[in-house]
Design a protein around this motif. Sequence first.
Motif, mmCIF file in Angstrom:
data_model
loop_
_atom_site.group_PDB
_atom_site.id
_atom_site.type_symbol
_atom_site.label_atom_id
_atom_site.label_comp_id
_atom_site.label_asym_id
_atom_site.label_seq_id
_atom_site.Cartn_x
_atom_site.Cartn_y
_atom_site.Cartn_z
ATOM 1 N N MET A 34 0.828 -1.206 0.000
ATOM 2 C CA MET A 34 0.000 0.000 0.000
ATOM 3 C C MET A 34 0.867 1.263 0.000
ATOM 4 N N PRO A 35 0.260 2.425 -0.269
ATOM 5 C CA PRO A 35 1.050 3.668 -0.237
ATOM 6 C C PRO A 35 1.487 4.068 1.170
ATOM 7 N N MET A 134 7.244 1.625 0.286
ATOM 8 C CA MET A 134 5.809 1.519 0.018
ATOM 9 C C MET A 134 5.579 1.138 -1.454
ATOM 10 N N ARG A 135 4.344 0.747 -1.731
ATOM 11 C CA ARG A 135 3.951 0.302 -3.073
ATOM 12 C C ARG A 135 4.865 -0.813 -3.578
ATOM 13 N N GLU A 151 6.432 -6.357 -6.932
ATOM 14 C CA GLU A 151 5.895 -5.505 -8.001
ATOM 15 C C GLU A 151 5.908 -4.076 -7.465
ATOM 16 N N THR A 152 6.555 -3.162 -8.207
ATOM 17 C CA THR A 152 6.626 -1.767 -7.755
ATOM 18 C C THR A 152 6.235 -0.861 -8.922
ATOM 19 N N GLU A 156 9.405 -4.706 -11.696
ATOM 20 C CA GLU A 156 9.686 -5.716 -10.673
ATOM 21 C C GLU A 156 11.046 -5.473 -10.022
ATOM 22 N N GLN A 157 11.088 -5.559 -8.695
ATOM 23 C CA GLN A 157 12.343 -5.434 -7.943
ATOM 24 C C GLN A 157 12.622 -6.766 -7.269
ATOM 25 N N ARG A 158 13.892 -7.095 -7.169
ATOM 26 C CA ARG A 158 14.271 -8.349 -6.503
ATOM 27 C C ARG A 158 15.144 -8.036 -5.298
#
Length: 417
Positions: A34-35, A134-135, A151-152, A156-158
């Motif tokens: 969430m934000p 966040m997010r 998921e950002t 996608e971030q790992r």
Amino acid sequence: MNSDVAIIGGGPAGLMAAEVLSAAGVPVNLYDAMPSVGRKFLLAGKGGMNLTHSEPADRFAGRYGERRQQIEALLADFGAAVVRAWAQGLGVETFVGSSGRVFPTDMKAAPLLRAWLQRLRHPAGGGPGVRFHMRHRWLGWTDDGRTLRFETPSGEQRVQARAVVLALGGGSWARLGSNGAWVPLLAARGVAVAPLLPANCGFDVAGGWSEHFRSRFAGQPFKNVAIRFETDAVPAFDRQGEFVATQTGVEGSLVYAASALVRQQIVRAGEATLLLDLLPAWTPERVQREVAHPRGSRSLSSHLKSRLGLDGIKTAALYERLGKDAMNDPVQLAAAIKALPLTLVAARPIDEAISSAGGVLFEALDSGLMCEQLPGVFCAGEMLDWEAPTGGYLLTSCLASGHRAGQGVLDWLQRAK
Ligand SMILES: Cc1cc2nc3c(=O)[nH]c(=O)nc-3n(C[C@H](O)[C@H](O)[C@H](O)COP(=O)(O)OP(=O)(O)OC[C@H]3O[C@@H](n4cnc5c(N)ncnc54)[C@H](O)[C@@H]3O)c2cc1C
């Protein structure tokens, strides 16, 4: 990105795990879809934030039913008194209400959350503050199981972490962030998870309310009533309080208190019949006497109002369930005033519930709440398989399990050195 400890989920459980770790000087990255964090915690503050309960420890632990033993072990470190001291440490005084429930003096969650986040970002000892991301919606792991996927907004971030705390909440009020999407992700890695079910929830009545009743009384409370519920298969429930008629059935504190038993009975038998006592302070004899009192030319409704103080939703419920003939039979009417059967056929959807039952089985975790199947991965909060009534028991065990998971991570990091 490398992260010493990743906490996923910024509700009370995840924030408490972050607090334990950052207080010990461990760098923590906290991720949330969430934000902003603590959305359900803030909502809990809208109706008066009930932080914990002041009753004796033994009674308190009994509220967790079948999971008493596991939750009691968590409360040993972080029980009701510690919750109150913790709030006080954040500058929030608490008081005990007439029901024994404990609230912040201003009844609000926002000042507590604000002070808490401030302390997490800037710990007193000057150690590394918790870094909030966040997010960042957790999607599970890469195929090799070693890297977290998020998921950002920028793709996608790992993330790799030495330890992970999952504090993803249950399955109610998905719009506040916890949607139960983690269930298949953990199940696929061999973690035993009981299906999420609505807890502290409303129910639909058999056949629905009539249009007449619904249009006049949906949203109205049944005050000063008692509910009795007994079957061969479940312990008896007999309690006074109040609840509310809804468009399709019933909800509110007295119904929530019975909800675990009712839900189980519906699963077993397809329906559950509560007995509603509309005048719990009156003996059956007194009710019979007053109902049978000659009423002359007065209507039945004004008779019930003047002799028994029954009107509005209570009289309407009698008409609704009894029908005209039985209403005019004093014996049947008096019996119904003390034990009006209310048959419930379905729990309302989990998204409407205050909390969820089900989740990660304690049998899949060690005493530090680490998944036996996933070394270095810990779970906390409502995503664990316990349930409790409202009364501060939910937040207390979310905080207690977050605390234990934080301790569990510290032990794990120590052992891994
Ligand atoms: C209307 C209402 C009133 C309540 N009032 C009270 C009360 O007065 N007293 C009480 O004791 N309890 C109350 N509760 C219950 C209490 O708020 C919850 O039990 C508690 O917030 C659960 O804490 P948690 O940390 O386990 O999960 P949550 O507070 O649900 O937090 C989980 C977090 O995980 C995040 N998340 C979920 N999935 C992902 C993902 N895939 N990736 C990244 N982040 C994710 C969510 O965004 C969320 O921030 C109330 C609940 C409701 C709905």
